[in-house]
Design a protein around this motif. Structure first.
Motif, PDB file in Angstrom:
ATOM      1  N   TRP A  94       0.882  -1.095   0.068  1.00 60.68           N
ATOM      2  CA  TRP A  94      -0.042   0.112  -0.216  1.00 60.68           C
ATOM      3  C   TRP A  94       0.861   1.070  -0.055  1.00 60.68           C
ATOM      4  O   TRP A  94       1.965   1.254   0.559  1.00 60.68           O
ATOM      5  CB  TRP A  94      -0.641  -0.027   1.394  1.00 60.68           C
ATOM      6  CG  TRP A  94      -2.058  -0.789   1.217  1.00 60.68           C
ATOM      7  CD1 TRP A  94      -2.041  -2.172   0.855  1.00 60.68           C
ATOM      8  CD2 TRP A  94      -3.524  -0.345   1.234  1.00 60.68           C
ATOM      9  NE1 TRP A  94      -3.484  -2.656   1.205  1.00 60.68           N
ATOM     10  CE2 TRP A  94      -4.442  -1.538   1.077  1.00 60.68           C
ATOM     11  CE3 TRP A  94      -3.942   1.044   1.460  1.00 60.68           C
ATOM     12  CZ2 TRP A  94      -5.603  -1.517   1.421  1.00 60.68           C
ATOM     13  CZ3 TRP A  94      -5.460   1.034   1.592  1.00 60.68           C
ATOM     14  CH2 TRP A  94      -6.259  -0.212   1.555  1.00 60.68           C
ATOM     15  N   VAL A  95       0.427   2.169  -0.727  1.00 61.47           N
ATOM     16  CA  VAL A  95       1.127   3.517  -0.761  1.00 61.47           C
ATOM     17  C   VAL A  95       0.324   4.581  -0.160  1.00 61.47           C
ATOM     18  O   VAL A  95      -0.996   4.402  -0.170  1.00 61.47           O
ATOM     19  CB  VAL A  95       1.573   3.860  -2.254  1.00 61.47           C
ATOM     20  CG1 VAL A  95       2.644   3.119  -2.756  1.00 61.47           C
ATOM     21  CG2 VAL A  95       0.409   4.269  -2.928  1.00 61.47           C
ATOM     22  N   HIS A  96       0.922   5.774   0.437  1.00 67.30           N
ATOM     23  CA  HIS A  96       0.206   6.721   0.812  1.00 67.30           C
ATOM     24  C   HIS A  96       0.411   8.079   0.064  1.00 67.30           C
ATOM     25  O   HIS A  96       1.916   8.288  -0.115  1.00 67.30           O
ATOM     26  CB  HIS A  96       0.417   7.140   2.483  1.00 67.30           C
ATOM     27  CG  HIS A  96      -0.125   8.592   2.672  1.00 67.30           C
ATOM     28  ND1 HIS A  96      -1.362   8.459   2.872  1.00 67.30           N
ATOM     29  CD2 HIS A  96       0.359   9.492   2.987  1.00 67.30           C
ATOM     30  CE1 HIS A  96      -1.927   9.604   3.453  1.00 67.30           C
ATOM     31  NE2 HIS A  96      -0.711  10.515   3.371  1.00 67.30           N
ATOM     32  N   VAL A  97      -0.439   8.521  -0.835  1.00 69.43           N
ATOM     33  CA  VAL A  97      -0.240   9.873  -1.504  1.00 69.43           C
ATOM     34  C   VAL A  97      -0.557  10.968  -0.688  1.00 69.43           C
ATOM     35  O   VAL A  97      -1.584  11.262  -0.080  1.00 69.43           O
ATOM     36  CB  VAL A  97      -1.071   9.792  -2.817  1.00 69.43           C
ATOM     37  CG1 VAL A  97      -0.786  10.972  -3.774  1.00 69.43           C
ATOM     38  CG2 VAL A  97      -0.859   8.334  -3.550  1.00 69.43           C
ATOM     39  N   SER A  98       0.426  12.161  -0.594  1.00 68.36           N
ATOM     40  CA  SER A  98       0.099  13.204   0.008  1.00 68.36           C
ATOM     41  C   SER A  98      -0.180  14.387  -1.034  1.00 68.36           C
ATOM     42  O   SER A  98       0.040  14.222  -2.217  1.00 68.36           O
ATOM     43  CB  SER A  98       1.336  13.777   0.901  1.00 68.36           C
ATOM     44  OG  SER A  98       2.404  13.965   0.052  1.00 68.36           O
ATOM     45  N   ARG A  99      -0.562  15.631  -0.377  1.00 70.22           N
ATOM     46  CA  ARG A  99      -0.686  16.992  -1.214  1.00 70.22           C
ATOM     47  C   ARG A  99       0.607  17.107  -2.129  1.00 70.22           C
ATOM     48  O   ARG A  99       0.420  17.635  -3.301  1.00 70.22           O
ATOM     49  CB  ARG A  99      -1.187  18.137  -0.588  1.00 70.22           C
ATOM     50  CG  ARG A  99      -2.460  17.851   0.001  1.00 70.22           C
ATOM     51  CD  ARG A  99      -3.296  18.999  -0.308  1.00 70.22           C
ATOM     52  NE  ARG A  99      -4.418  18.937   0.171  1.00 70.22           N
ATOM     53  CZ  ARG A  99      -5.756  18.922  -0.740  1.00 70.22           C
ATOM     54  NH1 ARG A  99      -5.395  18.214  -1.887  1.00 70.22           N
ATOM     55  NH2 ARG A  99      -7.038  18.464  -0.278  1.00 70.22           N
ATOM     56  N   GLU A 100       1.540  16.778  -1.779  1.00 70.22           N
ATOM     57  CA  GLU A 100       2.944  17.319  -2.326  1.00 70.22           C
ATOM     58  C   GLU A 100       3.207  16.301  -3.637  1.00 70.22           C
ATOM     59  O   GLU A 100       4.105  16.724  -4.341  1.00 70.22           O
ATOM     60  CB  GLU A 100       4.197  17.119  -1.504  1.00 70.22           C
ATOM     61  CG  GLU A 100       4.014  18.042  -0.381  1.00 70.22           C
ATOM     62  CD  GLU A 100       3.172  17.643   0.967  1.00 70.22           C
ATOM     63  OE1 GLU A 100       3.081  16.452   1.071  1.00 70.22           O
ATOM     64  OE2 GLU A 100       2.277  18.661   1.396  1.00 70.22           O
ATOM     65  N   ALA A 101       2.487  15.207  -3.773  1.00 67.20           N
ATOM     66  CA  ALA A 101       2.563  14.219  -4.852  1.00 67.20           C
ATOM     67  C   ALA A 101       2.117  14.860  -6.338  1.00 67.20           C
ATOM     68  O   ALA A 101       1.423  15.641  -6.115  1.00 67.20           O
ATOM     69  CB  ALA A 101       1.896  12.851  -4.700  1.00 67.20           C
ATOM     70  N   ASP A 102       3.068  14.444  -6.972  1.00 66.08           N
ATOM     71  CA  ASP A 102       2.969  15.130  -8.553  1.00 66.08           C
ATOM     72  C   ASP A 102       2.132  13.979  -9.456  1.00 66.08           C
ATOM     73  O   ASP A 102       2.733  13.317 -10.081  1.00 66.08           O
ATOM     74  CB  ASP A 102       4.198  15.548  -9.373  1.00 66.08           C
ATOM     75  CG  ASP A 102       3.753  16.108 -10.477  1.00 66.08           C
ATOM     76  OD1 ASP A 102       2.998  16.728 -11.049  1.00 66.08           O
ATOM     77  OD2 ASP A 102       4.774  16.009 -11.503  1.00 66.08           O
ATOM     78  N   LEU A 103       0.840  13.779  -8.913  1.00 65.52           N
ATOM     79  CA  LEU A 103       0.165  12.624  -9.573  1.00 65.52           C
ATOM     80  C   LEU A 103      -1.279  13.324 -10.047  1.00 65.52           C
ATOM     81  O   LEU A 103      -2.123  13.905  -9.305  1.00 65.52           O
ATOM     82  CB  LEU A 103      -0.278  11.795  -8.405  1.00 65.52           C
ATOM     83  CG  LEU A 103      -0.870  10.505  -8.654  1.00 65.52           C
ATOM     84  CD1 LEU A 103       0.017   9.549  -9.504  1.00 65.52           C
ATOM     85  CD2 LEU A 103      -1.376   9.834  -7.445  1.00 65.52           C
ATOM     86  N   SER A 104      -1.285  13.162 -11.342  1.00 63.49           N
ATOM     87  CA  SER A 104      -2.551  13.716 -12.142  1.00 63.49           C
ATOM     88  C   SER A 104      -3.946  13.120 -11.578  1.00 63.49           C
ATOM     89  O   SER A 104      -3.723  11.748 -11.235  1.00 63.49           O
ATOM     90  CB  SER A 104      -2.388  13.601 -13.519  1.00 63.49           C
ATOM     91  OG  SER A 104      -2.549  12.179 -14.119  1.00 63.49           O
ATOM     92  N   ASP A 105      -4.840  13.619 -11.644  1.00 66.58           N
ATOM     93  CA  ASP A 105      -6.148  13.156 -11.283  1.00 66.58           C
ATOM     94  C   ASP A 105      -6.452  11.821 -12.189  1.00 66.58           C
ATOM     95  O   ASP A 105      -7.011  10.801 -11.584  1.00 66.58           O
ATOM     96  CB  ASP A 105      -7.212  13.939 -11.535  1.00 66.58           C
ATOM     97  CG  ASP A 105      -7.540  15.104 -10.477  1.00 66.58           C
ATOM     98  OD1 ASP A 105      -6.623  14.954  -9.571  1.00 66.58           O
ATOM     99  OD2 ASP A 105      -8.100  16.353 -10.745  1.00 66.58           O
ATOM    100  N   GLN A 106      -6.346  11.881 -13.407  1.00 67.48           N
ATOM    101  CA  GLN A 106      -6.270  10.625 -14.397  1.00 67.48           C
ATOM    102  C   GLN A 106      -5.388   9.291 -13.894  1.00 67.48           C
ATOM    103  O   GLN A 106      -6.064   8.440 -13.656  1.00 67.48           O
ATOM    104  CB  GLN A 106      -5.774  11.003 -15.769  1.00 67.48           C
ATOM    105  CG  GLN A 106      -6.188   9.846 -16.690  1.00 67.48           C
ATOM    106  CD  GLN A 106      -5.655  10.372 -18.202  1.00 67.48           C
ATOM    107  OE1 GLN A 106      -5.070  11.337 -18.537  1.00 67.48           O
ATOM    108  NE2 GLN A 106      -5.786   9.348 -18.854  1.00 67.48           N
ATOM    109  N   GLU A 107      -3.924   9.736 -13.386  1.00 70.22           N
ATOM    110  CA  GLU A 107      -3.308   8.545 -12.845  1.00 70.22           C
ATOM    111  C   GLU A 107      -3.895   8.174 -11.600  1.00 70.22           C
ATOM    112  O   GLU A 107      -3.931   7.089 -11.337  1.00 70.22           O
ATOM    113  CB  GLU A 107      -1.861   9.059 -12.907  1.00 70.22           C
ATOM    114  CG  GLU A 107      -1.020   8.024 -12.553  1.00 70.22           C
ATOM    115  CD  GLU A 107       0.457   8.357 -12.465  1.00 70.22           C
ATOM    116  OE1 GLU A 107       1.337   7.264 -12.250  1.00 70.22           O
ATOM    117  OE2 GLU A 107       0.846   9.594 -12.651  1.00 70.22           O
TER     118      GLU A 107
END
Length: 116
Positions: free
Chosen positions: A76-89
């Motif tokens: 499992w991973v935790h994604v924070s606000r600082e992540a450069d992750l598009s809404d699509q991805e």
């Protein structure tokens, strides 16, 4: 990544249920098995979910994505606000998390969820 949109997306998956656990965490499940966890408060500041084993190291090498506390051994991973992750991805990763958990359910339960 828009965490409120991620919550709305999780609610659209077949058989998805949600409840509050551990006092403040909103847990999304299928067949009573978790596939995503975020804060119950709005706006959420992060989200955790299951990933494919071969994507775990790749994702956790990216800024703002860390192994999820208590669940990293299950990939499992935790994604924070600082992540450069598009809404699509993010949507693709959340759908995959749902699929990974759904695939581990009994065939009978999978059929029941599919028929609902």
């Amino acid at each position: 990544m828009d965490f409120e949109a991620a919550k709305r997306l999780c609610r659209t998956f077949a058989g998805c249920t949600e409840d509050v656990k551990w006092g403040a965490d909103l847990v999304f499940s299928v067949g009573e098995k978790m596939f995503a966890v975020t804060a119950n408060a709005a706006p959420a500041e992060g989200i955790s979910f299951k990933v494919d084993d071969d994507r775990f190291l790749e994702l956790t090498d990216r800024p703002g994505i860390i192994p999820a506390p208590y669940l990293a051994r299950a990939k499992w991973v935790h994604v924070s606000r600082e992540a450069d992750l598009s809404d699509q991805e993010a949507a693709q990763l959340l759908r995959r998390s749902y699929e990974l958990v759904h695939a581990r359910l009994s065939r009978k339960l999978q059929r029941e969820i599919g028929a609902a």
